[in-house]
Design a protein around this motif. Structure first.
Motif, mmCIF file in Angstrom:
data_model
loop_
_atom_site.group_PDB
_atom_site.id
_atom_site.type_symbol
_atom_site.label_atom_id
_atom_site.label_comp_id
_atom_site.label_asym_id
_atom_site.label_seq_id
_atom_site.Cartn_x
_atom_site.Cartn_y
_atom_site.Cartn_z
ATOM 1 N N MET A 193 44.435 32.395 62.965
ATOM 2 C CA MET A 193 44.516 33.655 61.759
ATOM 3 C C MET A 193 45.026 32.840 60.527
ATOM 4 N N LEU A 194 45.945 32.038 60.787
ATOM 5 C CA LEU A 194 46.508 31.454 59.532
ATOM 6 C C LEU A 194 45.560 30.657 58.672
ATOM 7 N N GLN A 195 44.925 29.992 59.358
ATOM 8 C CA GLN A 195 43.684 28.959 58.876
ATOM 9 C C GLN A 195 42.895 29.937 58.088
ATOM 10 N N GLU A 196 42.413 31.008 58.608
ATOM 11 C CA GLU A 196 41.405 31.831 57.796
ATOM 12 C C GLU A 196 42.084 32.520 56.275
ATOM 13 N N GLN A 197 43.453 32.661 56.354
ATOM 14 C CA GLN A 197 44.077 33.262 55.178
ATOM 15 C C GLN A 197 44.071 32.063 54.355
ATOM 16 N N THR A 198 44.323 30.935 54.686
ATOM 17 C CA THR A 198 44.658 29.797 53.758
ATOM 18 C C THR A 198 43.724 28.698 53.490
ATOM 19 N N LYS A 199 42.277 29.314 53.571
ATOM 20 C CA LYS A 199 41.405 28.378 53.233
ATOM 21 C C LYS A 199 40.840 27.965 51.677
ATOM 22 N N SER A 200 41.670 28.815 50.897
ATOM 23 C CA SER A 200 41.575 28.360 49.449
ATOM 24 C C SER A 200 43.010 28.271 48.957
ATOM 25 N N LEU A 201 42.730 27.732 47.878
ATOM 26 C CA LEU A 201 44.418 27.280 47.299
ATOM 27 C C LEU A 201 44.982 28.443 46.424
ATOM 28 N N SER A 202 44.012 29.475 46.358
ATOM 29 C CA SER A 202 44.527 30.882 45.614
ATOM 30 C C SER A 202 45.539 31.427 46.421
ATOM 31 N N SER A 203 45.695 31.198 47.473
ATOM 32 C CA SER A 203 46.530 32.049 48.528
ATOM 33 C C SER A 203 47.892 31.438 48.221
ATOM 34 N N PHE A 204 48.142 30.343 47.395
ATOM 35 C CA PHE A 204 49.372 29.749 47.320
ATOM 36 C C PHE A 204 49.496 29.482 45.709
ATOM 37 N N PRO A 205 49.998 30.568 44.981
ATOM 38 C CA PRO A 205 50.321 30.844 43.768
ATOM 39 C C PRO A 205 50.972 29.788 42.910
ATOM 40 N N ASN A 206 52.263 29.338 43.698
ATOM 41 C CA ASN A 206 53.265 28.462 43.162
ATOM 42 C C ASN A 206 52.391 26.830 42.949
ATOM 43 N N LEU A 207 51.524 26.627 43.986
ATOM 44 C CA LEU A 207 50.963 25.229 43.748
ATOM 45 C C LEU A 207 49.788 25.368 43.014
ATOM 46 N N GLN A 208 49.154 26.586 42.790
ATOM 47 C CA GLN A 208 48.095 26.620 41.840
ATOM 48 C C GLN A 208 48.585 26.675 40.462
ATOM 49 N N ALA A 209 49.773 26.986 40.207
ATOM 50 C CA ALA A 209 50.264 26.747 39.059
ATOM 51 C C ALA A 209 50.842 25.690 38.417
ATOM 52 N N LEU A 210 51.134 24.520 39.502
ATOM 53 C CA LEU A 210 51.695 23.347 39.387
ATOM 54 C C LEU A 210 50.290 22.518 39.069
ATOM 55 N N CYS A 211 49.207 22.913 39.507
ATOM 56 C CA CYS A 211 48.038 22.172 39.437
ATOM 57 C C CYS A 211 47.094 22.595 38.546
ATOM 58 N N LYS A 212 47.360 23.324 37.556
ATOM 59 C CA LYS A 212 46.589 23.812 36.232
ATOM 60 C C LYS A 212 46.075 22.774 35.560
ATOM 61 N N LYS A 213 47.018 21.890 35.149
ATOM 62 C CA LYS A 213 46.497 20.721 34.341
ATOM 63 C C LYS A 213 46.217 19.469 34.851
ATOM 64 N N ASP A 214 46.369 19.284 36.423
ATOM 65 C CA ASP A 214 46.035 18.292 36.927
ATOM 66 C C ASP A 214 45.122 18.309 37.833
ATOM 67 N N GLU A 215 43.681 18.180 37.560
ATOM 68 C CA GLU A 215 42.713 18.567 38.424
ATOM 69 C C GLU A 215 42.483 17.488 39.653
ATOM 70 N N LYS A 216 42.987 16.416 39.623
ATOM 71 C CA LYS A 216 42.756 15.378 40.699
ATOM 72 C C LYS A 216 43.937 16.060 41.778
ATOM 73 N N GLN A 217 45.012 16.392 41.452
ATOM 74 C CA GLN A 217 46.104 16.750 42.406
ATOM 75 C C GLN A 217 45.409 18.018 43.102
ATOM 76 N N LYS A 218 44.827 18.888 42.290
ATOM 77 C CA LYS A 218 44.211 20.138 42.978
ATOM 78 C C LYS A 218 43.285 19.824 44.085
ATOM 79 N N GLN A 219 42.307 18.976 43.880
ATOM 80 C CA GLN A 219 41.262 18.384 44.824
ATOM 81 C C GLN A 219 42.020 17.795 45.979
ATOM 82 N N SER A 220 43.167 17.004 45.789
ATOM 83 C CA SER A 220 43.612 16.373 46.875
ATOM 84 C C SER A 220 44.369 17.605 47.763
ATOM 85 N N LEU A 221 44.901 18.534 47.299
ATOM 86 C CA LEU A 221 45.582 19.772 48.012
ATOM 87 C C LEU A 221 44.526 20.548 48.637
ATOM 88 N N GLU A 222 43.406 20.783 48.292
ATOM 89 C CA GLU A 222 42.325 21.374 48.714
ATOM 90 C C GLU A 222 41.836 20.458 50.166
#
Length: 510
Positions: free
Chosen positions: A1-30
């Motif tokens: 169930m946890l894996q279904e809710q966290t398939k996308s990075l949008s479920s983590f607003p804090n990390l998404q805010a930190l990776c706005k300007k760093d596209e490479k960091q966003k891809q590695s987190l995905e």
């Protein structure tokens, strides 16, 4: 169930805010989210804490900017006052508890008596310890019994010796230095007083004073004490300089392969300048020729001799063997006699016009010190020796020419030279100039703890010119000379407490 809710990075607003300007960091987190979602969730929580901490810091900075006074002016003083109150209250409370317990023990109160452990009168927050009226008795400081510092025992140094000539004198000089004592020859010694060379590589090379070792010999002392080596050393600089120091002479060394050529040259030279050339014949001399190279300066010296002497003196390079020769036959007999013990010889011009002391031939002996820094010092008290028989050029008695036995003290020698117009300062100046022409090759390997006293033998002719006859590696010296030599060498390497301020007998040369 946890894996279904966290398939996308949008479920983590804090990390998404930190990776706005760093596209490479966003891809590695995905990518990390697909395989390890729990790790990404932990990172989101950590990012949230960081954001909250930054918000608090921004508020604090905004608050401090609005304040007119610095932040630290009131807060630390307030905390300091509270700390003083608490500390003083603890002390008072402790004293009160002690008094109450003593009263209870003396009065033996009943168990029903109420107990008051925290009286309120000692916890007044308005109390200021700096304005208190009570006076406290400060106990006087009692003197501390401090024992005087113990005197450290001076380092004890050890010495041994194998010489026989100056043994009592060495012991007398070292007895004046209370930190030196004698040990057997087979034990470790800081000073080894020897009469022959040793393997210098076996000496202790440590810098610690208690483990240093010093010897009274220079490693290459034969550069001076060997007569043939002395000739070659001075001639290596310039044969002209050699004649300023030594009488004209030649070297015959049977240890080198050039000995055949030198012997042929010497025989031809002596025959050509002999008054009876027809009777002089060369002599055969068969000897084993070692495989050792070498060089002599016989031909260069022969070209510089202007007045060919009629009488020569032949000496062994090491030892006291010497004889006067004026023919080939005498040279042959001397070489055959001495060859078993010696392999090096020097044939010098015999000084036929020596300066006489009471009608006798004499020479001057002066000691020269080489210290551990290769500095040269000469003794200020030269002595002399004279023959026991009056001088006669035609006499064949060796006690007339080459065997001086009678000692001339320094006082008598100086008085005699003054009568001849030679002051002691003039004598020392001539000796200094002659020593300065001798190359100092005694310590080529730069051994730190070596010293040696050499004896220089000089002869004056009737023209007041001085000639160096030879250098002795084991001379006889006085108590003052040995004590002064130790002040320049031993006392500097092994510092001692009992130092004397006597006049120094050694004069520095260079």
């Amino acid at each position: 169930m946890l894996q279904e809710q966290t398939k996308s990075l949008s479920s983590f607003p804090n990390l998404q805010a930190l990776c706005k300007k760093d596209e490479k960091q966003k891809q590695s987190l995905e990518k990390l989210l697909q395989h390890k979602p729990n790790v990404v969730k932990s990172l989101d929580i950590y990012a949230q804490n960081i954001e909250e901490y930054l918000k608090d810091q921004r508020k604090r900075i905004a608050y401090l900017k609005k304040r007119e006074e610095p932040y630290y002016e009131t807060k630390p003083i307030q905390a300091y006052d509270e700390a003083l109150i608490m500390q003083y209250n603890r002390v008072k409370a402790k004293q009160y508890y002690l008094q109450q317990s003593q009263k209870k023990i003396s009065q033996q109160p009943s168990p029903e008596q109420p107990r008051n452990r925290t009286p309120s009168k000692y916890f007044d927050k308005n109390y200021n310890p700096l304005k208190r009226i009570e006076k406290f008795d400060i106990p006087s400081l009692q003197p501390v019994n401090v024992s005087p510092p113990k005197e450290l025992k001076p380092i004890q140094f050890r010495y041994n010796y194998t010489m026989q000539i100056n043994d009592p004198l060495l012991r007398q000089v070292l007895n004046t230095r209370q930190q030196w004592y004698e040990v057997p020859n087979n034990s470790f010694a800081h000073l080894q007083w020897l009469n022959q060379l040793l393997d210098f590589s076996n000496l202790s090379k440590q810098e610690v004073v208690s483990k240093r070792q010093m010897v009274n010999l220079m490693e290459f002392q034969h550069e001076w004490s060997n007569k043939s080596q002395l000739y070659n050393n001075i001639c290596s600089n310039s044969p002209e300089q050699a004649l300023k120091v030594l009488p004209p002479g030649f070297v015959l060394n049977f240890k080198i392969s050039q000995w055949v050529e030198d012997l042929e040259f010497l025989q031809d030279y002596l025959i050509s300048h002999h008054p009876q050339k027809e009777t002089q014949q060369k002599f055969p001399f068969s000897v084993y020729v070692p495989n050792k190279g070498g060089q002599t300066y016989n031909k260069q010296i022969s070209k510089l001799i202007q007045d060919v002497p009629k009488i020569w003196i032949c000496k062994s390079a090491i030892g006291s063997g010497a004889t006067i020769i004026n023919s080939i036959d005498q040279l042959q007999s001397f070489l055959i006699q001495q060859y078993k013990d010696q392999k090096e010889f020097v044939i010098q011009k015999y000084i036929t016009n020596p300066l006489l002391y009471d009608g006798k031939k004499f020479d001057i002996q002066i000691n020269v010190l080489i210290n551990q820094d290769n500095s040269i010092f000469i003794s200020a008290e030269p002595t002399g020796r004279c023959c026991t028989v009056n001088y006669d050029i035609n006499s064949e008695d060796p006690f007339v020419h080459i065997k001086p036995k009678q000692v001339i003290s320094n006082k008598n020698l100086v008085e005699f030279l003054d009568t001849q117009g030679i002051s002691q300062q003039d004598l020392l100046n001539q000796i200094k100039s002659s020593i300065s022409l001798i190359p100092c090759k005694l310590n080529r390997r730069q051994r730190k703890y070596c010293m040696q006293i050499f004896g220089f033998d000089y002869l004056f002719d009737d023209n007041k010119k001085i000639h160096l006859l030879g250098i002795n590696a084991n001379p006889i010296y006085t108590f003052a000379e040995l004590d002064g030599a130790f002040k320049l060498t031993l006392d500097k390497i092994f510092p001692i407490n009992n130092k004397s301020e006597e006049k120094q007998i050694w004069i520095g040369l260079f």
